[in-house]
Design a protein around this motif. Structure first.
Motif, PDB file in Angstrom:
ATOM      1  N   VAL A 206       0.824  -1.204   0.000  1.00  0.00           N
ATOM      2  CA  VAL A 206       0.000   0.000   0.000  1.00  0.00           C
ATOM      3  C   VAL A 206       0.860   1.256   0.000  1.00  0.00           C
ATOM      4  CG1 VAL A 206      -1.711   1.317   1.314  1.00  0.00           C
ATOM      5  CG2 VAL A 206      -1.927  -1.155   1.108  1.00  0.00           C
ATOM      6  N   GLU A 207       1.889   1.270   0.828  1.00  0.00           N
ATOM      7  CA  GLU A 207       2.763   2.436   0.922  1.00  0.00           C
ATOM      8  C   GLU A 207       4.223   1.979   1.027  1.00  0.00           C
ATOM      9  OE1 GLU A 207       2.809   6.440   3.560  1.00  0.00           O
ATOM     10  OE2 GLU A 207       0.969   5.265   3.613  1.00  0.00           O
ATOM     11  N   PRO A 208       4.786   1.479  -0.073  1.00  0.00           N
ATOM     12  CA  PRO A 208       6.165   0.970  -0.001  1.00  0.00           C
ATOM     13  C   PRO A 208       7.186   2.088   0.180  1.00  0.00           C
ATOM     14  CG  PRO A 208       5.378   0.925  -2.262  1.00  0.00           C
ATOM     15  CD  PRO A 208       4.221   1.345  -1.405  1.00  0.00           C
ATOM     16  N   ARG A 209       8.182   1.782   0.958  1.00  0.00           N
ATOM     17  CA  ARG A 209       9.264   2.735   1.240  1.00  0.00           C
ATOM     18  C   ARG A 209      10.583   2.179   0.696  1.00  0.00           C
ATOM     19  NH1 ARG A 209       7.302   7.491   3.782  1.00  0.00           N
ATOM     20  NH2 ARG A 209       5.314   6.905   4.692  1.00  0.00           N
ATOM     21  N   GLU A 210      11.601   2.981   0.758  1.00  0.00           N
ATOM     22  CA  GLU A 210      12.920   2.586   0.257  1.00  0.00           C
ATOM     23  C   GLU A 210      13.448   1.331   0.956  1.00  0.00           C
ATOM     24  OE1 GLU A 210      16.105   2.672  -2.199  1.00  0.00           O
ATOM     25  OE2 GLU A 210      14.511   4.174  -2.287  1.00  0.00           O
ATOM     26  N   VAL A 211      13.219   1.208   2.273  1.00  0.00           N
ATOM     27  CA  VAL A 211      13.702   0.027   2.999  1.00  0.00           C
ATOM     28  C   VAL A 211      12.995  -1.246   2.523  1.00  0.00           C
ATOM     29  CG1 VAL A 211      14.438   1.248   5.081  1.00  0.00           C
ATOM     30  CG2 VAL A 211      12.105   0.439   4.925  1.00  0.00           C
ATOM     31  N   HIS A 212      11.729  -1.140   2.149  1.00  0.00           N
ATOM     32  CA  HIS A 212      10.982  -2.293   1.645  1.00  0.00           C
ATOM     33  C   HIS A 212      11.501  -2.695   0.265  1.00  0.00           C
ATOM     34  CE1 HIS A 212       7.811  -0.151   4.227  1.00  0.00           C
ATOM     35  NE2 HIS A 212       8.410  -1.072   4.972  1.00  0.00           N
TER      36      HIS A 212
END
Length: 166
Positions: free
Chosen positions: A95-101
């Motif tokens: 839903v809200e992927p970030r750089e760490v993901h």
């Protein structure tokens, strides 16, 4: 029609020892599609001490690309139970992927690069004994405090089913 070699994207290799089901061709295409062909190989799909969370400080990444990566990896779990848990953990952040993901997903791809020929082997055997391994924890999910359980089912020396549930 001849000997079965491909079925629904799965490569099938039949020999006197047994049958091997793998997705080597698909894995190579996947690595190339996401531009990971020159990346360093990894020995594990996820770092043992990593715990992915909703990292608010990390920048957002392209949601469409992240979902495409996760969907491709989920299809690959058909013949690769070794990446199942890691993909499942990363899939929770679509839903809200970030750089760490995204880094965690890329690590899975780097692991695949080093284990490109892995698959499922069903060896010929007269041993039809059922062997089951299972494991569970209590509230081991650090994010939602839910329990995680998993299991593998073997007939003889051949893995026939596996599961991982939260």
């Amino acid at each position: 029609m001849g000997e079965l070699k491909f079925f629904l994207g799965l490569q099938i290799l039949q020999s006197d020892e047994g049958i091997k089901i793998h997705q080597t061709k698909y894995t190579k295409e996947l690595i190339k599609k996401f531009k990971m062909e020159y990346a360093k190989e990894m020995k594990t799909p996820m770092h043992p001490s990593s715990a992915l969370t909703l990292d608010e400080d990390s920048p957002n990444v392209d949601q469409t690309q992240y979902k495409a990566m996760i969907g491709s990896l989920l299809y690959l779990t058909t013949s690769r139970p070794d990446i199942m848990f890691s993909v499942y953990v990363c899939a929770r952040f679509q839903v809200e992927p970030r750089e760490v993901h995204l880094k965690a997903v890329k690590r899975i791809l780097r692991y695949l690069k080093g284990t490109i020929n892995f698959g499922l082997c069903f060896r010929r055997s007269q041993d039809f004994s059922l062997l089951v391994y299972c494991d569970a924890d209590y509230a081991g999910d650090r994010w939602e405090r839910k329990s995680i359980s998993g299991g593998y089912h073997f007939i003889g020396n051949s893995l026939v089913s596996w599961t991982s549930k939260r």
